[in-house]
Design a protein around this motif. Structure first.
Motif, PDB file in Angstrom:
ATOM      1  N   ASP A  70       0.854  -1.183   0.000  1.00 57.72           N
ATOM      2  CA  ASP A  70       0.000   0.000   0.000  1.00 57.72           C
ATOM      3  C   ASP A  70       0.886   1.228   0.000  1.00 57.72           C
ATOM      4  OD1 ASP A  70      -3.213   0.402   0.667  1.00 57.72           O
ATOM      5  OD2 ASP A  70      -1.985   2.159   1.142  1.00 57.72           O
ATOM      6  N   ILE A  71       0.414   2.276  -0.640  1.00 56.66           N
ATOM      7  CA  ILE A  71       1.198   3.512  -0.704  1.00 56.66           C
ATOM      8  C   ILE A  71       1.168   4.268   0.619  1.00 56.66           C
ATOM      9  CG2 ILE A  71      -0.674   5.032  -1.490  1.00 56.66           C
ATOM     10  CD1 ILE A  71       1.408   6.213  -3.487  1.00 56.66           C
ATOM     11  N   ASP A  72       0.165   3.995   1.447  1.00 53.41           N
ATOM     12  CA  ASP A  72       0.013   4.656   2.748  1.00 53.41           C
ATOM     13  C   ASP A  72       0.611   3.759   3.830  1.00 53.41           C
ATOM     14  OD1 ASP A  72      -0.736   5.928   5.073  1.00 53.41           O
ATOM     15  OD2 ASP A  72      -2.787   6.326   4.426  1.00 53.41           O
ATOM     16  N   GLY A  73       1.889   4.011   4.165  1.00 51.13           N
ATOM     17  CA  GLY A  73       2.561   3.184   5.158  1.00 51.13           C
ATOM     18  C   GLY A  73       1.960   3.303   6.543  1.00 51.13           C
TER      19      GLY A  73
ATOM     20  N   VAL B 283      -0.943   0.945   6.949  1.00 50.65           N
ATOM     21  CA  VAL B 283      -0.499  -0.447   7.073  1.00 50.65           C
ATOM     22  C   VAL B 283      -0.012  -0.723   8.490  1.00 50.65           C
ATOM     23  CG1 VAL B 283       1.197  -2.145   6.295  1.00 50.65           C
ATOM     24  CG2 VAL B 283       0.084  -0.638   4.632  1.00 50.65           C
ATOM     25  N   LYS B 284       0.736   0.208   9.054  1.00 51.81           N
ATOM     26  CA  LYS B 284       1.329  -0.002  10.374  1.00 51.81           C
ATOM     27  C   LYS B 284       0.283  -0.119  11.479  1.00 51.81           C
ATOM     28  CE  LYS B 284       5.730   2.275   9.333  1.00 51.81           C
ATOM     29  NZ  LYS B 284       6.600   3.438   9.632  1.00 51.81           N
TER      30      LYS B 284
ATOM     31  N   TYR C 160       4.736  -4.113   2.492  1.00 50.10           N
ATOM     32  CA  TYR C 160       5.569  -3.095   1.858  1.00 50.10           C
ATOM     33  C   TYR C 160       4.793  -1.786   1.699  1.00 50.10           C
ATOM     34  CZ  TYR C 160       8.634  -6.956   0.428  1.00 50.10           C
ATOM     35  OH  TYR C 160       9.466  -8.047   0.410  1.00 50.10           O
ATOM     36  N   GLN C 161       5.548  -0.695   1.740  1.00 45.75           N
ATOM     37  CA  GLN C 161       5.007   0.599   1.350  1.00 45.75           C
ATOM     38  C   GLN C 161       5.527   0.911  -0.049  1.00 45.75           C
ATOM     39  OE1 GLN C 161       6.139   3.895   3.847  1.00 45.75           O
ATOM     40  NE2 GLN C 161       4.980   5.387   2.668  1.00 45.75           N
TER      41      GLN C 161
ATOM     42  N   SER D 270       4.089   2.177  -4.435  1.00 51.49           N
ATOM     43  CA  SER D 270       3.038   2.452  -5.403  1.00 51.49           C
ATOM     44  C   SER D 270       2.866   1.268  -6.348  1.00 51.49           C
ATOM     45  CB  SER D 270       3.377   3.711  -6.207  1.00 51.49           C
ATOM     46  OG  SER D 270       2.491   3.859  -7.299  1.00 51.49           O
TER      47      SER D 270
ATOM     48  N   TYR E 103      10.102  -0.763  -3.303  1.00 54.37           N
ATOM     49  CA  TYR E 103       9.213  -0.747  -2.145  1.00 54.37           C
ATOM     50  C   TYR E 103      10.005  -0.755  -0.839  1.00 54.37           C
ATOM     51  CZ  TYR E 103       5.539  -2.109  -5.464  1.00 54.37           C
ATOM     52  OH  TYR E 103       4.670  -2.161  -6.523  1.00 54.37           O
ATOM     53  N   LYS E 104       9.420  -0.185   0.184  1.00 50.10           N
ATOM     54  CA  LYS E 104      10.029  -0.181   1.520  1.00 50.10           C
ATOM     55  C   LYS E 104       9.387  -1.280   2.362  1.00 50.10           C
ATOM     56  CE  LYS E 104      10.552   2.653   5.697  1.00 50.10           C
ATOM     57  NZ  LYS E 104      10.220   3.961   6.349  1.00 50.10           N
TER      58      LYS E 104
ATOM     59  N   LEU F  19       8.072  -2.914   5.474  1.00 45.93           N
ATOM     60  CA  LEU F  19       7.579  -2.434   6.765  1.00 45.93           C
ATOM     61  C   LEU F  19       7.512  -3.535   7.815  1.00 45.93           C
ATOM     62  CD1 LEU F  19       4.563  -0.235   5.557  1.00 45.93           C
ATOM     63  CD2 LEU F  19       6.895   0.514   6.102  1.00 45.93           C
TER      64      LEU F  19
END
Length: 432
Positions: free
Chosen positions: A56-59, A62-63, A89-90, A92, A232-233, A235
């Motif tokens: 998701d683009i909104d980390g 997600v957290k 992952y964060q 797009s 992607y990052k 998380l």
């Protein structure tokens, strides 16, 4: 009146994905636009999945709920051979990331309507061309259904960039299939009121895409020599406990062995008729005579009792055959020259590994063979084996304390745990 959906529409969309997973048993699944991970929280219970990923683009979103994807207590108390890794992952969905290539299933539930038409082109290239999964499930609002919602003007959500009619969705989906080598089935969830279904269709329309050739065929556009990118990052990531991990296998096996050795010893001592099963200087004859009387009693009991009886007889024979070696192992002399037990304080019970292996199906299933059972227990500080490693030595004293410790640990009675995976799954669904 506004249409009322039962179950709620978001649950129907998730259930559609779950039913697909049950039928097709994908091993690697990624949910694009996972948000607060509500779909992933349901999918984690389907252990045919080995890798479960959310993007998701909104980390921050997600957290909020990502730790709810971790293992439960029962996953540690009753690990299975199933493997599951969860990654979040964060990033797009219009960007490529090599870690998401070659999945069995990609889902985009109520996602594409949040993209601009230009980004939608990138999305199609990334998902169908680069990621190249075996199957893709895309759901999106059906604008033909909107007039049934009283007071609705414009789109259903402020962030929607478009909402398609059925014809527009079909046109986009067929274009994707032609460009990337897929075919598609159209369906949906959220039925219209009676008499209007054919006119307006489903509230959420769904396209199920299948790669041509299935799992055994890769799209020509999937270039294995291409350089992977990682945009992607990460998380969150966690591996669920599995019996394929040798350390976990040993831990569970040791707990079962300690519990069943203690249980067999307790049953023997509770059923004795005056003689003891403990090894003393004349212990061999005592064990044999006790076993013979025990057998007479057990003949009139259940099949399970008969199996334990057989185990006790084997125990007696083992002591008789190995009397010399076992006595050397079990006893030493103190400073006054008196004989004392190496199992404190004075007595031990020898429970043959063969008895444990044949009496407890879980022990035999975990170890696979008697030889493996012996190998897995050797050099384990929690288990005391006889000199020839053919039996577990159980101390006679502190029986009650050890038994309580085993019961408190939860391993021996994990099968009776009142908080089951099914109950947690129901709790997750209730919280949606």
């Amino acid at each position: 009146m506004d249409p009322v959906f039962s179950p709620p529409l978001h649950r129907q969309r998730h259930q559609f994905v779950i039913d697909f997973v049950k039928r097709n048993k994908p091993r690697k699944v990624v949910d694009l636009g996972c948000g607060e991970c509500s779909l992933l929280q349901k999918l984690k219970f389907h252990r045919e999945i080995e890798l479960l990923v959310g993007v998701d683009i909104d980390g921050a979103k997600v957290k909020k709920k990502m730790h709810g994807l971790g293992p439960m207590s029962t996953d540690y108390l009753q690990p299975t051979y199933d493997q599951l890794r969860v990654e979040l992952y964060q990033g797009s969905v219009t960007q490529k990331d090599g870690r998401l290539r070659g999945f069995d299933l990609v889902t985009g539930i109520e996602l594409i309507e949040h993209l601009t038409l230009a980004d939608l082109e990138h999305f199609s290239e990334v998902v169908f061309g680069y990621m190249n999964p075996v199957a893709v499930i895309i759901s999106t609002p059906n604008s033909e259904f909107n007039p049934l919602f009283s007071g609705l003007t414009g789109f259903r959500h402020i962030d929607h960039k478009f909402e398609w009619t059925r014809a527009e969705f079909h046109s986009w989906a067929l274009k994707v299939c032609l460009e990337y080598g897929y075919d598609v089935e159209f369906t949906g969830v959220g039925k219209a009121p009676p008499g209007q279904q054919e006119r307006v269709g489903f509230c959420s329309q769904i396209g199920v895409f299948h790669r041509l050739g299935g799992r055994n065929c890769c799209n020509l556009l999937f270039d294995d020599d291409a350089e992977d990118v990682f945009s992607y990052k990460l998380l969150y990531s966690i591996n669920y406990p599995s019996l394929r991990d040798n350390n976990i296998l040993r831990r569970v096996l040791v707990c079962e062995v300690l519990y069943w050795a203690e249980k067999l010893k307790r049953r023997c001592t509770e059923e004795k008729t005056g003689e003891t099963l403990f090894q003393t200087e004349g212990g061999a004859e005592e064990c044999v005579s006790w076993s013979e009387r025990y057998m007479e009693v057990e003949k009139q009991k259940t099949a399970c009792g008969a199996e334990i009886n057989s185990s006790v007889e084997q125990c007696g024979r083992r002591v008789s055959e190995d009397q010399g070696g076992e006595k050397e192992e079990l006893f030493r002399r103190n400073s006054q020259g008196q004989q004392e037990s190496s199992c404190k304080p004075n007595r031990c019970v020898s429970v043959p590994l063969a008895v444990l292996w044949s009496s407890c199906p879980k022990i035999s299933a975990l170890s696979g063979s008697l030889t493996n059972l012996r190998r897995l227990l050797m050099d384990n500080p929690e288990v005391q084996l006889s000199q020839d490693s053919s039996a577990v030595l159980v101390q006679e004293q502190e029986l009650e304390e050890e038994s309580h410790d085993l019961e408190d640990s939860g391993y021996a009675e994990a099968s009776q745990c009142s908080y089951s995976a099914e109950e947690e799954r129901e709790n997750w669904e209730a919280s949606d």
